[in-house]
Design a protein around this motif. Structure first.
Motif, PDB file in Angstrom:
ATOM      1  N   SER A  77       0.720  -1.119  -0.109  1.00 51.27           N
ATOM      2  CA  SER A  77       0.022   0.051  -0.110  1.00 51.27           C
ATOM      3  C   SER A  77       0.770   1.309   0.003  1.00 51.27           C
ATOM      4  O   SER A  77       0.307   2.483  -0.286  1.00 51.27           O
ATOM      5  N   GLY A  78       2.193   1.026   0.381  1.00 50.50           N
ATOM      6  CA  GLY A  78       3.025   2.310   0.244  1.00 50.50           C
ATOM      7  C   GLY A  78       2.979   2.858   1.792  1.00 50.50           C
ATOM      8  O   GLY A  78       3.394   3.982   2.033  1.00 50.50           O
ATOM      9  N   ASP A 180      -4.556   1.136  -1.029  1.00 50.61           N
ATOM     10  CA  ASP A 180      -3.871   1.344  -2.386  1.00 50.61           C
ATOM     11  C   ASP A 180      -5.106   1.069  -3.481  1.00 50.61           C
ATOM     12  O   ASP A 180      -5.829   0.487  -3.268  1.00 50.61           O
ATOM     13  N   PRO A 181      -4.933   2.015  -4.409  1.00 50.83           N
ATOM     14  CA  PRO A 181      -5.901   1.835  -5.502  1.00 50.83           C
ATOM     15  C   PRO A 181      -6.337   0.597  -6.026  1.00 50.83           C
ATOM     16  O   PRO A 181      -7.485   0.408  -6.462  1.00 50.83           O
ATOM     17  N   ALA A 207      -5.947   7.783   3.703  1.00 47.89           N
ATOM     18  CA  ALA A 207      -5.316   8.169   2.767  1.00 47.89           C
ATOM     19  C   ALA A 207      -5.101   7.038   1.476  1.00 47.89           C
ATOM     20  O   ALA A 207      -4.348   5.907   1.697  1.00 47.89           O
ATOM     21  N   LEU A 208      -5.458   7.704   0.386  1.00 48.74           N
ATOM     22  CA  LEU A 208      -5.433   6.856  -0.868  1.00 48.74           C
ATOM     23  C   LEU A 208      -4.082   6.765  -1.596  1.00 48.74           C
ATOM     24  O   LEU A 208      -3.967   7.986  -2.347  1.00 48.74           O
ATOM     25  N   ASN A 209      -3.005   6.013  -1.487  1.00 50.29           N
ATOM     26  CA  ASN A 209      -2.018   6.176  -1.971  1.00 50.29           C
ATOM     27  C   ASN A 209      -1.649   5.741  -3.248  1.00 50.29           C
ATOM     28  O   ASN A 209      -2.745   5.237  -3.845  1.00 50.29           O
ATOM     29  N   HIS A 210      -0.417   5.886  -3.702  1.00 49.20           N
ATOM     30  CA  HIS A 210      -0.263   5.651  -5.259  1.00 49.20           C
ATOM     31  C   HIS A 210      -1.234   6.328  -6.233  1.00 49.20           C
ATOM     32  O   HIS A 210      -1.667   5.857  -7.490  1.00 49.20           O
TER      33      HIS A 210
END
Length: 531
Positions: A77-78, A180-181, A207-210
């Motif tokens: 997910s980063g 993660d998207p 938080a929606l990463n990437h």
């Protein structure tokens, strides 16, 4: 148990930490609800709720200066790159270089007073980094008081990782979830963490990463879809921030939102309030949501009337009125007339007695009341409410029979009845003596020589006066007897029904009202805890 006061100003006992705050009444309410539920709700549930409260309020005894912010997310997910970007240090390994340890890592801005908090969080010293260290020249004053945690991947195959995430998610002041998207709809995070945290949305960020990997024209739609899923999880107000830790997109906004929460200085208390509300929800689910009821006095009176019927009290009272009336009427009646009436009527019955108790009717009536009351306390309280009287049915029957048989049903006739009887005999003697005297004088031809009263011969006055007064006394006496019989019947009815009332009050009403009171205390406690 309240922890002892430690050296220094940062640690205070729990009661002082929450005194005069809204949390105090909520904690007291939840504790009262747990106490009321003992014996009704399963002990493991109550112990879990009590432990949750102690754990949450335990946080208030620690450093009020620091805010614990946990960064959580799935593999890929980063999360760690986001953590590094927020700290400004390469502290957490990324991608395939992620460590296999089950421990979280912590970066602390402002080490003073943080040691005990980190110990309470269970972060080993080797996983702690102090940003105000002399070796760290990149310290940032705006993050002063922040304890930033990097949690293991919540979807790791290692059980120890899951346990560490669960443990720290339960105590962090602020949770930042990195999605993660490709996997933001994964049931692993929604079912395990989001749905159970419906009361905690004030201490959560997503938080929606990437986001840089998503075409610009689809980014808002994806953010909206994440918000939709959160709303379905019961978290409609949790902010969703699109970010890219690698490209720096949205990081300023994420950092600013975290700082805003930290500077607000309410994350800790909000977390505790959310924990208490969640615990209250679990307790309510286990104990029941039925509004607290009551036992109306009118319903108790109906039960007492039915048990009086089962004991045949009305028949006994009617018998007492007849018996007392017959006894007293014979005593106040002109003796010759009483003799004639006694010969014309059947012999009076014996002393009225209480008939054998209809125990089946008693059991049915009491059980019906217990069932009615149990319907007003919900399914959890219902069995002990019914048992509160069901276990007493035999004793209730015994106490009713013994108490009713011990009641003095009629008693002695009052003294005035005896006095009337004496007067009747005196008047009868006067009438017989006077008439006999007059008859003898008539036979002897000496009536003119008889003493006179108001011009009338004394024997005639005695004979006729005694007869008239005797009959008049009979009429008055019988009028008084009717009132006496009714009074004695009313007194017996009151005493018999008093026995029924006493037994029902002590063996039925009080146990049922005790269950109603405990359930009402449970409901008040839950409502207070929910805030």
């Amino acid at each position: 148990m309240t922890a002892p006061l430690a050296d220094g100003p940062e640690r205070v006992p729990e009661d002082l930490a929450i005194r005069h705050t809204p949390i105090a009444s909520r904690v007291d309410g939840l504790r009262a609800a747990v106490e009321a539920a003992r014996g009704r709700v399963a002990d493991p549930v109550l112990d879990d709720v009590a432990a949750a409260v102690e754990k949450s309020t335990g946080r208030l005894r620690l450093s009020a200066r620091h805010t614990v912010v946990a960064i959580a997310g799935a593999t890929g997910s980063g999360k760690s790159s986001t953590y590094n970007a927020l700290t400004g240090l390469e502290l957490s390994s990324v991608g395939i270089r992620r460590p296999t340890t089950s421990w979280a890592t912590a970066v602390v801005w402002g080490s003073e007073g943080a040691g005990e908090l980190l110990e309470w969080l269970g972060i080993p010293p080797r996983h702690q980094t102090m940003r105000d260290s002399m070796l760290d020249t990149r310290s940032e004053s705006e993050f002063d008081g922040v304890v930033l945690l990097d949690l293991p991947d919540h979807d790791s195959t290692e059980v120890a990782h899951h346990l560490e995430v669960d443990r720290l998610v339960a105590v962090a002041d602020l949770m930042v979830w990195i999605l993660d998207p490709q996997k933001y709809a994964d049931a692993a995070v929604h079912d395990r963490y989001f749905k159970p945290m419906g009361t905690h949305q004030d201490v959560m960020l997503v938080a929606l990463n990437h986001i840089d990997t998503v075409p610009a024209d689809r980014r808002q739609a994806m953010v909206d879809d994440v918000r939709r899923l959160l709303a379905e999880d019961g978290l409609p107000d949790v902010p969703v921030l699109p970010i890219s830790a690698r490209e720096g997109i949205g990081m300023a906004e994420l950092r600013g939102e975290i700082l805003r929460r930290v500077h607000d200085k309410r994350s800790t208390s909000l977390r505790v309030e959310a924990d208490i509300a969640a615990a209250a929800g679990r307790l309510e689910q286990a104990g029941g949501t039925t509004p607290a009821g009551e036992l109306p006095a009118r319903r108790v009176e109906e039960v007492e009337d039915r048990l009086a019927d089962a004991a045949g009290i009305s028949a006994v009272v009617d018998g007492i009125e007849r018996t007392v009336g017959d006894r007293a009427r014979g005593a106040v009646t002109w003796p010759p007339l009483a003799l004639l009436e006694r010969g014309a009527e059947a012999a009076p019955g014996g002393q009225p007695e209480v008939a054998p108790l209809d125990r089946a009717a008693v059991d049915t009536t009491v059980r019906a009341l217990a069932d009615e009351v149990s319907a007003g306390v919900g399914p959890v309280w219902a069995p002990p409410t019914r048992d509160a009287v069901a276990t007493r049915l035999a004793a209730i029957g015994d106490r009713l029979e013994n108490g009713l048989r011990g009641v003095d049903l009629a008693g002695r006739l009052p003294a005035w009845v005896t006095l009337v009887r004496i007067l009747h005999w005196l008047l009868l003697l006067a009438a017989v003596g006077g008439l006999a005297w007059w008859a003898v004088a008539a036979v002897q031809g000496t009536r003119d020589d008889l003493p006179r009263v108001a011009g009338l011969p004394l024997p005639a006055v005695l004979g006729i006066g005694g007869l008239v007064l005797g009959l008049l006394l009979t009429v008055v006496g019988r009028m008084l007897v009717r009132g006496l019989a009714r009074q004695r019947a009313d007194q017996a009815d009151e005493r018999l029904r008093g026995v029924v009332h006493q037994v029902i009050e002590s063996d039925v009403v009080q146990p049922l009202r005790a269950e109603l009171a405990s359930y009402a205390a449970f409901r008040r406690g839950v409502e207070a805890a929910r805030g």
